[in-house]
Enzyme design. Structure first.
Site, mmCIF file in Angstrom:
data_model
loop_
_atom_site.group_PDB
_atom_site.id
_atom_site.type_symbol
_atom_site.label_atom_id
_atom_site.label_comp_id
_atom_site.label_asym_id
_atom_site.label_seq_id
_atom_site.Cartn_x
_atom_site.Cartn_y
_atom_site.Cartn_z
ATOM 1 N N ASP A 177 4.931 -0.986 1.425
ATOM 2 C CA ASP A 177 4.546 -0.801 2.816
ATOM 3 C C ASP A 177 3.017 -0.650 2.797
ATOM 4 O OD1 ASP A 177 4.645 -0.045 5.591
ATOM 5 O OD2 ASP A 177 4.407 2.040 4.936
ATOM 6 N N ASP A 216 0.702 0.827 5.840
ATOM 7 C CA ASP A 216 0.176 2.014 6.525
ATOM 8 C C ASP A 216 0.792 3.281 5.925
ATOM 9 O OD1 ASP A 216 -1.373 0.603 8.467
ATOM 10 O OD2 ASP A 216 0.452 0.152 9.569
#
Ligand code: BG6
Ligand code: MG
Length: 222
Positions: A11, A13
């Protein structure tokens, strides 16, 4: 026969860089402008969720979901994105979270592929600002994703783009919705943040990440 680790899918963020906080600051300002107060607790629920889904949750939390037309919602989402993009100007290679650059280098050296599974439409510009674009073998295109996390779609798209199966991958996430997406895809999940549940390996910080730790987690889960 144990399945070899062929790819790690990140991922963005909150895992590669701390943009989760910048999302919060931009949403807090936009919400404040329509008299809704949001706190870090609501922000937790926005992690991994698309821009429009985040806005819907914020409006629901203020009990005003019905009050805004689609056009007004689009304007609010655009305003949040303008503030957010402005705040991204502060990003530079020093904004990469601890342990991530070393892990990316270790993976490259070991021939393990690196993928990105972020639902952020700003992902390419963030990787660029961090000077990390070249470190990723495949980035799923968020504009082509139909369903936000916790749906596994984006992780499966990343696997397909890398030419590997979920069983050959590990996914790394900082959001509860993201851990659920990884688990639903059939990959092993690594969670960053002590409030998460359901991850195969839970770490307090990205600084604890290393290839030997990922490999031993796979061994323990065989
Ligand atoms: C995710 C974030 O990575 O991207 C969410 O965790 C955010 O908080 C989503 O809403 C969409 O981001 P963007 O940059 O397209 O508004
Ligand atoms: Mg995240």
């Amino acid at each position: 026969m144990p399945v070899r680790l062929k790819a790690v899918i990140f991922d963005l963020d909150g895992v590669v860089t701390d943009t989760a906080h910048l999302h919060f600051l931009a949403w807090r300002q936009v919400a404040g402008e329509i008299d809704i107060e949001i706190d870090e607790q609501i922000n937790e629920q926005l992690k991994g969720i698309s821009r429009m889904d985040s806005l819907e949750r914020i409006l629901r939390s203020g009990g005003v979901a019905e009050r805004f037309s689609q056009q007004e919602k689009d304007q609010l989402a655009d305003r949040k994105n303008q503030l957010y993009v402005e705040s991204l100007k502060q990003l530079h290679p020093g904004s990469i979270l601890p342990g991530i650059a070393a892990l990316l280098a270790e993976l490259r050296k070991s021939g393990i592929l690196v993928g990105l599974a972020s639902v952020s439409l700003n992902a390419p510009r963030i990787l660029d600002a961090l000077e990390l674009t070249e470190q990723f073998d495949f980035c799923a295109d968020a504009s082509k994703i139909q369903r936000s996390k916790p749906d596994p779609e984006i992780f499966l798209v990343a696997c397909a783009g890398l030419g590997v199966t979920p069983e050959e991958c590990i996914g790394i996430e900082d959001a509860q919705a993201g851990i659920e997406a990884i688990n639903a895809s059939g990959m092993l999940s690594v969670g960053i943040g002590s409030t998460l549940s359901g991850a195969d390996l839970l770490l307090a910080s990205t600084s604890e990440l290393s290839l030997p730790l990922l490999l031993s987690t796979r061994q323990n889960n065989e």
